[in-house]
Design a protein around this motif. Structure first.
Motif: not given
Length: 124
Positions: A66, A97, A11, A69, A17-18, A14
């Motif tokens: 990705l 990240t 959760q 995830v 990453l955004l 992403p």
């Protein structure tokens, strides 16, 4: 307990990453800059982060995120067994990240405050 780890990472990544790719003006700013190496342009050149290096690094981080995830979803589905190497890979992706996001935030904050100093001539 470990299912919570994979669910949380699936959760959170992403969203990170955004923040890294789509919600920042970082890539727009770099797109408008000439980013030659300092040895080629001693006055305005960059030390390391040329456009090509930014492209490769950003795409690498996106692929790792990705992959993390996807692995989390597969682990939650029971298709990939939980193991220490899997948890290590997923945790390393999260740390990469977060470190990338911290670096980008630091550069943006330093650049914004440096610009303010130049504009006003003060140390605020």
């Amino acid at each position: 307990m470990r299912r919570d780890f994979y669910a949380t990472v699936a959760q959170v990544l992403p969203v990170l990453l955004l923040a890294l790719v789509f919600e920042s003006r970082h890539l727009e700013r770099i797109g408008g800059q000439r980013r030659r190496l300092r040895r080629e342009d001693p006055e305005n050149g960059v030390r390391f982060w040329t456009k090509g290096r930014v492209r490769v690094y950003t795409m690498s981080v996106a692929v790792i995120v990705l992959s993390d995830v996807g692995l989390c979803v597969l682990a939650l589905a029971g298709s990939v067994p939980d193991s220490a190497p899997l948890r290590g890979f997923v945790a390393a992706g999260v740390m990469l990240t977060l470190a990338t996001l911290l670096f980008r935030i630091s550069v943006d904050v330093m650049g914004a405050t440096r610009e303010l100093q130049t504009r006003t001539g003060s140390d605020r």
